[in-house]
Design a protein around this motif. Structure first.
Motif, PDB file in Angstrom:
ATOM      1  N   THR A 120      24.301 -25.945  -0.099  1.00 17.15           N
ATOM      2  CA  THR A 120      25.148 -24.691   0.612  1.00 17.15           C
ATOM      3  C   THR A 120      24.653 -23.488   0.452  1.00 17.15           C
ATOM      4  O   THR A 120      23.604 -23.514  -0.551  1.00 17.15           O
ATOM      5  CB  THR A 120      26.667 -24.124  -0.692  1.00 17.15           C
ATOM      6  N   ASN A 121      24.239 -23.077   1.784  1.00 17.72           N
ATOM      7  CA  ASN A 121      23.300 -22.115   1.658  1.00 17.72           C
ATOM      8  C   ASN A 121      23.882 -20.912   1.923  1.00 17.72           C
ATOM      9  O   ASN A 121      23.189 -19.551   2.111  1.00 17.72           O
ATOM     10  CB  ASN A 121      22.165 -22.234   3.122  1.00 17.72           C
ATOM     11  N   GLU A 122      25.116 -20.682   1.940  1.00 19.90           N
ATOM     12  CA  GLU A 122      26.381 -19.041   2.426  1.00 19.90           C
ATOM     13  C   GLU A 122      27.950 -19.614   1.628  1.00 19.90           C
ATOM     14  O   GLU A 122      28.142 -20.113   2.139  1.00 19.90           O
ATOM     15  CB  GLU A 122      26.615 -19.257   3.855  1.00 19.90           C
ATOM     16  N   VAL A 123      28.034 -18.188   1.259  1.00 18.58           N
ATOM     17  CA  VAL A 123      29.149 -18.335   0.975  1.00 18.58           C
ATOM     18  C   VAL A 123      30.192 -17.137   1.696  1.00 18.58           C
ATOM     19  O   VAL A 123      30.050 -16.414   3.011  1.00 18.58           O
ATOM     20  CB  VAL A 123      29.832 -18.023  -0.006  1.00 18.58           C
ATOM     21  N   VAL A 124      31.206 -17.602   2.686  1.00 16.09           N
ATOM     22  CA  VAL A 124      31.783 -16.440   3.284  1.00 16.09           C
ATOM     23  C   VAL A 124      33.212 -16.457   2.595  1.00 16.09           C
ATOM     24  O   VAL A 124      34.159 -16.741   1.694  1.00 16.09           O
ATOM     25  CB  VAL A 124      32.265 -17.179   4.324  1.00 16.09           C
ATOM     26  N   LEU A 125      33.855 -15.658   3.666  1.00 19.24           N
ATOM     27  CA  LEU A 125      35.057 -15.243   2.150  1.00 19.24           C
ATOM     28  C   LEU A 125      36.388 -13.931   4.512  1.00 19.24           C
ATOM     29  O   LEU A 125      35.033 -13.757   4.659  1.00 19.24           O
ATOM     30  CB  LEU A 125      35.460 -14.797   1.422  1.00 19.24           C
ATOM     31  N   GLY A 126      36.890 -14.639   4.089  1.00 22.83           N
ATOM     32  CA  GLY A 126      38.083 -13.274   4.675  1.00 22.83           C
ATOM     33  C   GLY A 126      38.791 -12.477   3.728  1.00 22.83           C
ATOM     34  O   GLY A 126      39.256 -13.002   2.624  1.00 22.83           O
ATOM     35  N   VAL A 127      38.620 -11.209   3.668  1.00 28.58           N
ATOM     36  CA  VAL A 127      39.429 -10.171   3.233  1.00 28.58           C
ATOM     37  C   VAL A 127      40.204  -8.915   3.727  1.00 28.58           C
ATOM     38  O   VAL A 127      39.638  -8.868   5.088  1.00 28.58           O
ATOM     39  CB  VAL A 127      38.272  -9.235   2.246  1.00 28.58           C
ATOM     40  N   ASN A 128      41.248  -9.224   3.793  1.00 32.72           N
ATOM     41  CA  ASN A 128      42.231  -8.301   4.536  1.00 32.72           C
ATOM     42  C   ASN A 128      42.289  -6.878   4.951  1.00 32.72           C
ATOM     43  O   ASN A 128      41.252  -6.443   4.049  1.00 32.72           O
ATOM     44  CB  ASN A 128      43.643  -8.449   3.997  1.00 32.72           C
ATOM     45  N   LYS A 129      42.052  -6.587   5.654  1.00 29.87           N
ATOM     46  CA  LYS A 129      41.406  -5.014   6.160  1.00 29.87           C
ATOM     47  C   LYS A 129      42.825  -4.440   5.305  1.00 29.87           C
ATOM     48  O   LYS A 129      41.772  -2.836   5.388  1.00 29.87           O
ATOM     49  CB  LYS A 129      41.958  -4.254   7.526  1.00 29.87           C
ATOM     50  N   ARG A 130      43.757  -4.411   4.912  1.00 25.20           N
ATOM     51  CA  ARG A 130      44.238  -3.332   3.958  1.00 25.20           C
ATOM     52  C   ARG A 130      43.999  -3.554   2.707  1.00 25.20           C
ATOM     53  O   ARG A 130      44.423  -2.255   1.601  1.00 25.20           O
ATOM     54  CB  ARG A 130      45.971  -3.953   4.069  1.00 25.20           C
ATOM     55  N   ALA A 134      38.951  -4.635  -2.684  1.00 27.66           N
ATOM     56  CA  ALA A 134      38.194  -5.891  -2.647  1.00 27.66           C
ATOM     57  C   ALA A 134      37.567  -5.806  -1.747  1.00 27.66           C
ATOM     58  O   ALA A 134      36.280  -6.265  -1.912  1.00 27.66           O
ATOM     59  CB  ALA A 134      39.559  -7.074  -2.215  1.00 27.66           C
ATOM     60  N   TYR A 135      37.435  -4.883  -0.685  1.00 28.92           N
ATOM     61  CA  TYR A 135      36.295  -5.156   0.992  1.00 28.92           C
ATOM     62  C   TYR A 135      35.071  -4.164  -0.112  1.00 28.92           C
ATOM     63  O   TYR A 135      33.639  -4.633   0.281  1.00 28.92           O
ATOM     64  CB  TYR A 135      36.567  -4.130   1.882  1.00 28.92           C
ATOM     65  N   HIS A 136      35.151  -3.585  -0.540  1.00 29.66           N
ATOM     66  CA  HIS A 136      34.327  -3.071  -0.865  1.00 29.66           C
ATOM     67  C   HIS A 136      33.472  -3.101  -2.077  1.00 29.66           C
ATOM     68  O   HIS A 136      32.542  -2.625  -1.691  1.00 29.66           O
ATOM     69  CB  HIS A 136      34.755  -0.899  -1.760  1.00 29.66           C
ATOM     70  N   LEU A 137      33.809  -3.396  -2.978  1.00 27.33           N
ATOM     71  CA  LEU A 137      33.804  -5.024  -3.589  1.00 27.33           C
ATOM     72  C   LEU A 137      32.909  -5.340  -3.546  1.00 27.33           C
ATOM     73  O   LEU A 137      31.096  -5.960  -3.755  1.00 27.33           O
ATOM     74  CB  LEU A 137      34.949  -5.226  -5.097  1.00 27.33           C
ATOM     75  N   TYR A 138      32.913  -6.673  -2.750  1.00 25.46           N
ATOM     76  CA  TYR A 138      33.052  -7.553  -1.890  1.00 25.46           C
ATOM     77  C   TYR A 138      31.464  -7.149  -1.332  1.00 25.46           C
ATOM     78  O   TYR A 138      30.174  -7.477  -1.315  1.00 25.46           O
ATOM     79  CB  TYR A 138      33.212  -8.855  -0.633  1.00 25.46           C
ATOM     80  N   LEU A 139      30.517  -5.938  -0.506  1.00 23.57           N
ATOM     81  CA  LEU A 139      29.482  -5.288  -0.341  1.00 23.57           C
ATOM     82  C   LEU A 139      28.819  -4.970  -0.450  1.00 23.57           C
ATOM     83  O   LEU A 139      27.678  -5.206  -0.856  1.00 23.57           O
ATOM     84  CB  LEU A 139      30.337  -4.206   0.421  1.00 23.57           C
ATOM     85  N   VAL A 144      27.870  -9.633   3.189  1.00 30.23           N
ATOM     86  CA  VAL A 144      27.333  -8.459   4.804  1.00 30.23           C
ATOM     87  C   VAL A 144      28.497  -8.781   5.289  1.00 30.23           C
ATOM     88  O   VAL A 144      28.817 -10.198   5.729  1.00 30.23           O
ATOM     89  CB  VAL A 144      26.388  -8.974   5.537  1.00 30.23           C
ATOM     90  N   ASP A 145      29.005  -7.229   6.481  1.00 28.80           N
ATOM     91  CA  ASP A 145      30.061  -7.363   6.745  1.00 28.80           C
ATOM     92  C   ASP A 145      29.274  -7.804   8.930  1.00 28.80           C
ATOM     93  O   ASP A 145      28.870  -6.502   8.727  1.00 28.80           O
ATOM     94  CB  ASP A 145      30.884  -6.451   7.093  1.00 28.80           C
ATOM     95  N   GLU A 146      29.381  -8.678   9.371  1.00 30.78           N
ATOM     96  CA  GLU A 146      29.071  -9.147  10.761  1.00 30.78           C
ATOM     97  C   GLU A 146      30.076  -8.787  11.868  1.00 30.78           C
ATOM     98  O   GLU A 146      29.311  -8.674  12.631  1.00 30.78           O
ATOM     99  CB  GLU A 146      28.762 -10.552  11.064  1.00 30.78           C
ATOM    100  N   ASN A 147      31.092  -7.503  11.601  1.00 25.27           N
ATOM    101  CA  ASN A 147      31.832  -7.093  12.834  1.00 25.27           C
ATOM    102  C   ASN A 147      32.546  -8.703  13.157  1.00 25.27           C
ATOM    103  O   ASN A 147      33.018  -8.405  14.321  1.00 25.27           O
ATOM    104  CB  ASN A 147      31.004  -6.272  13.020  1.00 25.27           C
ATOM    105  N   GLU A 148      33.155  -9.428  12.325  1.00 27.09           N
ATOM    106  CA  GLU A 148      33.792 -10.614  13.412  1.00 27.09           C
ATOM    107  C   GLU A 148      34.758 -10.304  12.421  1.00 27.09           C
ATOM    108  O   GLU A 148      35.037 -10.397  10.895  1.00 27.09           O
ATOM    109  CB  GLU A 148      32.644 -11.783  12.253  1.00 27.09           C
ATOM    110  N   PHE A 149      35.902 -10.926  12.763  1.00 31.57           N
ATOM    111  CA  PHE A 149      37.456 -10.418  12.226  1.00 31.57           C
ATOM    112  C   PHE A 149      37.830 -12.670  12.381  1.00 31.57           C
ATOM    113  O   PHE A 149      38.076 -12.343  13.593  1.00 31.57           O
ATOM    114  CB  PHE A 149      37.922  -9.958  13.031  1.00 31.57           C
TER     115      PHE A 149
END
Length: 164
Positions: A120-130, A134-139, A144-149
């Motif tokens: 495994t070379n990467e972990v991805v996740l989806g965090v609700n925009k609301r 959590a979003y700031h914790l992950y950053l 990294v936010d690559e501007n994908e939704f």
């Protein structure tokens, strides 16, 4: 308590049913439950792949947090990287929130993945925009936010990436 002391008492372990009694007392407030799942609900969900890793965040041997690292079809909604895992259902028991345990647990994630999920070379996740906290914790913990939704069942999600 200095953060070094806290860090040294926080570890990630793979779930085993010896923790079920403690996890049955896990609590999350309603406003957080809209974004995550209770650990035992996720662990016992038959729709979750058998190859998913269920991970507990322990502080002094007590489960204070939980997340799953999933693969399979669900992962493909977030990335086309076959060597990635999808982090889902991240939470910290409400009794232990506000102590930096989420941050400490996420900082341990790359080593845990390297040691327990070979290839495994990467972990991805989806965090609700609301879910701004959590979003700031992950950053803060290397995602990294690559501007994908991704349009999730509860609204749009930022797709975040962590190279391990």
């Amino acid at each position: 308590m200095p953060s070094n002391d806290l860090k040294s008492s926080v570890i990630l372990v793979e779930y085993s049913d010896t923790f079920d009694e403690q996890l049955s007392n896990y609590h999350l407030p309603e406003e957080q439950l809209q974004f995550t799942s209770m650990p035992l609900d996720k662990i016992k969900n038959p729709q979750v792949s058998n190859s998913a890793k269920h991970v507990l965040i322990l502080e002094n041997s007590v489960p204070v947090g939980y997340f799953a690292l999933e693969d399979g079809e669900k992962l493909l909604k977030y990335t086309n990287n076959p060597e990635a895992r999808l982090l889902t259902a991240f939470s910290i028991d409400s009794k232990y929130q506000g102590k930096g345990l989420a941050k400490n647990g996420l900082q341990l994630l790359p080593d845990f993945v390297r040691n327990n999920l070979l290839g495994t070379n990467e972990v991805v996740l989806g965090v609700n925009k609301r879910n701004t906290p959590a979003y700031h914790l992950y950053l803060q913990t290397g995602f990294v936010d690559e501007n994908e939704f991704y349009e999730g069942p509860k609204g749009p999600q930022h797709i975040l990436h962590l190279t391990v």
